[in-house]
Design a protein around this motif. Structure first.
Motif, mmCIF file in Angstrom:
data_model
loop_
_atom_site.group_PDB
_atom_site.id
_atom_site.type_symbol
_atom_site.label_atom_id
_atom_site.label_comp_id
_atom_site.label_asym_id
_atom_site.label_seq_id
_atom_site.Cartn_x
_atom_site.Cartn_y
_atom_site.Cartn_z
ATOM 1 N N THR A 26 -22.595 -12.201 11.144
ATOM 2 C CA THR A 26 -23.562 -12.771 12.092
ATOM 3 C C THR A 26 -23.985 -14.169 11.644
ATOM 4 O OG1 THR A 26 -25.600 -12.281 13.307
ATOM 5 C CG2 THR A 26 -25.630 -11.846 10.940
ATOM 6 N N ALA A 27 -24.617 -14.914 12.538
ATOM 7 C CA ALA A 27 -25.038 -16.287 12.233
ATOM 8 C C ALA A 27 -26.040 -16.284 11.080
ATOM 9 C CB ALA A 27 -25.653 -16.926 13.471
ATOM 10 N N GLY A 28 -25.754 -17.077 10.052
ATOM 11 C CA GLY A 28 -26.633 -17.186 8.891
ATOM 12 C C GLY A 28 -27.569 -18.376 9.018
ATOM 13 N N PRO A 29 -28.375 -18.630 7.981
ATOM 14 C CA PRO A 29 -29.365 -19.706 8.062
ATOM 15 C C PRO A 29 -28.842 -21.087 7.669
ATOM 16 C CG PRO A 29 -29.690 -18.464 6.052
ATOM 17 C CD PRO A 29 -28.529 -17.831 6.746
ATOM 18 N N GLU A 30 -27.560 -21.183 7.276
ATOM 19 C CA GLU A 30 -27.023 -22.505 6.907
ATOM 20 C C GLU A 30 -26.606 -23.261 8.169
ATOM 21 O OE1 GLU A 30 -27.047 -23.659 3.843
ATOM 22 O OE2 GLU A 30 -27.902 -21.785 3.118
ATOM 23 N N ALA A 31 -26.969 -24.536 8.263
ATOM 24 C CA ALA A 31 -26.548 -25.364 9.394
ATOM 25 C C ALA A 31 -25.081 -25.761 9.217
ATOM 26 C CB ALA A 31 -27.421 -26.611 9.487
ATOM 27 N N ALA A 32 -24.319 -25.721 10.315
ATOM 28 C CA ALA A 32 -22.904 -26.091 10.250
ATOM 29 C C ALA A 32 -22.716 -27.607 10.341
ATOM 30 C CB ALA A 32 -22.135 -25.405 11.378
ATOM 31 N N LEU A 33 -23.699 -28.303 10.905
ATOM 32 C CA LEU A 33 -23.594 -29.758 11.109
ATOM 33 C C LEU A 33 -24.916 -30.420 10.749
ATOM 34 C CD1 LEU A 33 -22.058 -29.847 14.709
ATOM 35 C CD2 LEU A 33 -20.817 -30.355 12.605
ATOM 36 N N GLU A 34 -24.838 -31.696 10.403
ATOM 37 C CA GLU A 34 -26.038 -32.520 10.321
ATOM 38 C C GLU A 34 -26.278 -33.174 11.688
ATOM 39 O OE1 GLU A 34 -28.060 -32.582 7.754
ATOM 40 O OE2 GLU A 34 -26.714 -31.194 6.729
ATOM 41 N N ALA A 35 -27.471 -33.706 11.888
ATOM 42 C CA ALA A 35 -27.831 -34.266 13.192
ATOM 43 C C ALA A 35 -26.886 -35.392 13.599
ATOM 44 C CB ALA A 35 -29.281 -34.769 13.164
ATOM 45 N N GLU A 36 -26.540 -36.263 12.629
ATOM 46 C CA GLU A 36 -25.685 -37.405 13.015
ATOM 47 C C GLU A 36 -24.292 -36.960 13.408
ATOM 48 O OE1 GLU A 36 -27.253 -38.603 8.868
ATOM 49 O OE2 GLU A 36 -26.444 -36.842 9.842
ATOM 50 N N GLU A 37 -23.802 -35.908 12.744
ATOM 51 C CA GLU A 37 -22.456 -35.413 13.073
ATOM 52 C C GLU A 37 -22.431 -34.891 14.500
ATOM 53 O OE1 GLU A 37 -20.497 -33.569 9.224
ATOM 54 O OE2 GLU A 37 -22.501 -32.774 9.486
ATOM 55 N N TRP A 38 -23.493 -34.185 14.893
ATOM 56 C CA TRP A 38 -23.551 -33.675 16.265
ATOM 57 C C TRP A 38 -23.655 -34.825 17.267
ATOM 58 C CZ3 TRP A 38 -27.497 -33.487 20.099
ATOM 59 C CH2 TRP A 38 -27.177 -32.680 21.199
ATOM 60 N N VAL A 39 -24.484 -35.819 16.957
ATOM 61 C CA VAL A 39 -24.623 -36.981 17.849
ATOM 62 C C VAL A 39 -23.283 -37.699 18.005
ATOM 63 C CG1 VAL A 39 -25.660 -39.287 18.018
ATOM 64 C CG2 VAL A 39 -27.083 -37.321 17.433
ATOM 65 N N SER A 40 -22.475 -37.739 16.932
ATOM 66 C CA SER A 40 -21.199 -38.466 16.994
ATOM 67 C C SER A 40 -20.130 -37.697 17.767
ATOM 68 C CB SER A 40 -20.696 -38.746 15.571
ATOM 69 O OG SER A 40 -20.255 -37.544 14.970
ATOM 70 N N GLY A 41 -20.428 -36.461 18.202
ATOM 71 C CA GLY A 41 -19.478 -35.746 19.047
ATOM 72 C C GLY A 41 -18.890 -34.492 18.429
ATOM 73 N N ARG A 42 -19.238 -34.193 17.192
ATOM 74 C CA ARG A 42 -18.672 -32.994 16.558
ATOM 75 C C ARG A 42 -19.392 -31.735 17.010
ATOM 76 N NH1 ARG A 42 -17.982 -32.807 10.328
ATOM 77 N NH2 ARG A 42 -17.310 -30.736 10.983
ATOM 78 N N ASP A 43 -18.640 -30.633 17.097
ATOM 79 C CA ASP A 43 -19.217 -29.324 17.386
ATOM 80 C C ASP A 43 -18.741 -28.354 16.319
ATOM 81 O OD1 ASP A 43 -20.545 -29.945 19.841
ATOM 82 O OD2 ASP A 43 -18.584 -29.985 20.828
ATOM 83 N N ALA A 44 -19.524 -27.340 16.049
ATOM 84 C CA ALA A 44 -19.121 -26.306 15.093
ATOM 85 C C ALA A 44 -19.830 -25.016 15.445
ATOM 86 C CB ALA A 44 -19.472 -26.725 13.663
ATOM 87 N N ASN A 45 -19.119 -23.907 15.302
ATOM 88 C CA ASN A 45 -19.732 -22.599 15.506
ATOM 89 C C ASN A 45 -20.674 -22.297 14.345
ATOM 90 O OD1 ASN A 45 -18.614 -21.826 17.993
ATOM 91 N ND2 ASN A 45 -16.691 -21.292 17.004
#
Length: 488
Positions: A366-385
């Motif tokens: 199940t989804a854990g408490p660790e973030a898969a991305l930082e904010a800038e990575e998401w803004v730059s277009g990256r996605d991660a489950n």
């Protein structure tokens, strides 16, 4: 020739709900009376938060889960808003950080002390100002750290980088009327919304574009809800033209409903809670005294009724515990925190099993408490489950980091299609670990390895401490023996 009715096979057919004993409830809580269709309650594996009545502003109560029983009227609250609080949401990547939206048009983000509140909390870590009317919805991004969405009665959706207190995206032309709710998809690349104009929309927040729209998803004028399922389908609750409550399932294009079911003719808005691991949707009506649950499958009729939990008292609101906060040894697959007028009552949903062994089929990773991305990575277009964790062993959480805010706009250096590898929130956010180029599988592996090393270090330190204390006890016992014998 005899015909026998074939019963659909499902491991969740016999799920049953059970309220906890009275001494495990939270008593004497004055739940907010504000007229707004939010859950009024948010819960995570450490804390329970409930929006409460407050004179001269808005407040919510934050209680450690273990603080059951009667809550003293003088118990400290989080009380920095100047108007009633309408919505609260715990950060999925830090169990001590909570966001709140209020009638005072602001969003505030709070850091709760590790052991709960000892005095009233009036100073938020950050205040996010951008709405011109009351803020009724706040919801965190499921996989990117410090990304928060807020929606207000000004029909505007804002997406924030909490780590820098910056407004990342403003979506102000997509909703012509009041927004009822917003739900992110599994990897946070899209969100869906239900609006007072009876439309359900799927929106790409980074492009600011409408991906799909369904007008008159439910014909009735009363509030509706829309949530994303793990496979990209959309589940909605609403009302028919004859004011009968409805459930519907839509494909990702929102063209025609794959399934549409009518429930009853009560008038309370239906709040859906979805478990992506088991594909079970729990539906709670405001003012109802029941929780209905349905299994979503890939074969018709798609929405399969499982059972109903009923009680005597109507519910004012409801909170749902994340999967990592459940007791796996008791085959608990969901836990709800039901708000009465003056108390909060946990309700445990259990699958009856005779074996005491870990049930793999009930508890996939199940989804854990660790973030898969930082904010800038998401803004730059990256996605991660989400980075997944196993519930097989009693889960050991990583140490929570304080949320730190750095007033710097990440858009200036991470708007391009590919983010520079050096772009980081670094110390300015509550980052635990960053992996920019690794695929999501690598991210999960690295997260597990880091977690294992952290646990091993703690174990070694504890062993050394135990050894040292054992030696000290031995010396003290020897000294005591000498005193008793008159040698000292």
């Amino acid at each position: 020739m005899s015909f026998r009715k074939v019963v659909r096979q499902s491991k969740f057919r016999h799920v049953f709900g059970q309220p906890v004993k009275n001494d495990q409830c939270y008593e004497d809580i004055r739940v907010s009376r504000v007229t707004w269709d939010s859950t009024f309650c948010a819960v995570n594996p450490k804390f329970l938060a409930v929006i409460v009545e407050a004179s001269g502003g808005g407040a919510f109560l934050v209680l450690p889960l273990s603080k059951t029983g009667r809550i003293d009227k003088a118990y400290p609250t989080v009380c920095g808003h100047t108007g009633p609080v309408l919505d609260i949401d715990w950060c999925p990547h830090n169990d001590e950080v909570i966001a709140s939206g209020s009638e005072d048009c602001t969003v505030m983000v709070w850091q709760i002390p590790e052991n709960g509140l000892a005095s009233p909390l009036t100073e938020p870590v950050v205040v996010l100002e951008g709405h011109t009317k009351r803020v009724g919805i706040v919801t965190w991004h499921p996989t990117a750290r410090n990304v928060l969405l807020s929606a207000g009665c000004d029909n505007v959706v804002l997406i924030w980088n909490v780590g820098t207190a910056e407004e990342l995206y403003r979506l102000d032309g997509l909703h012509p009327d009041l927004i009822y709710n917003v739900s992110w998809n599994r990897n946070g690349s899209l969100f869906c919304s239900a609006c007072k104009d009876k439309s359900v929309r799927i929106i790409d927040p980074r492009r600011g574009t409408l991906v799909a729209e369904r007008e008159r998803a439910h014909e009735g004028a009363r509030p509706m809800r829309a949530i994303f399922l793990a496979d990209g389908k959309v589940f909605t609750t609403g009302f028919s033209r004859m004011s009968e409550r409805q459930l519907a399932l839509w494909d990702p294009n929102l063209e025609e409903p794959m399934a549409l079911q009518e429930l009853d003719s009560s008038n309370g808005a239906l709040l859906p809670f979805y478990d992506p691991d088991t594909s079970v949707v729990y539906v709670c009506g405001k003012g109802d005294s029941s929780i209905r649950y349905f299994e979503i499958t890939d074969e018709p009729p798609y929405i399969h009724f499982l059972n109903t939990f009923t009680s005597k008292e109507p519910q004012r609101g409801m909170g749902s515990m994340p999967k990592r906060g459940l007791e796996v040894s008791k085959c608990e697959i969901a836990r709800f925190y039901k708000l009465h007028e003056r108390k909060c009552e946990p309700i445990v949903m259990t699958v009856p099993r005779k074996s005491d062994l870990f049930q793999d089929d009930l508890y996939p990773d199940t989804a854990g408490p660790e973030a898969a991305l930082e904010a800038e990575e998401w803004v730059s277009g990256r996605d991660a489950n989400p980075i997944l964790i196993s519930l097989r062993e009693a889960y050991v959480p990583s140490k929570q980091r304080d949320l730190k805010v750095s007033r710097r706009n990440v858009l200036s250096d991470s708007r391009p299609a590919v983010a520079p590898s050096s772009a980081r929130l670094g110390a300015s956010t509550s980052a635990v670990a960053t992996h920019t180029t690794a695929p999501s599988g690598g991210l999960a592996g690295a997260g597990e390895a880091g977690k294992l090393e952290e646990v091993m270090q703690e174990l070694r330190a504890l062993r050394a401490l135990v050894k040292e204390q054992g030696e000290r006890i031995g010396r003290l016992e020897e000294q005591l023996g000498r005193v008793e014998n008159g040698d000292a």
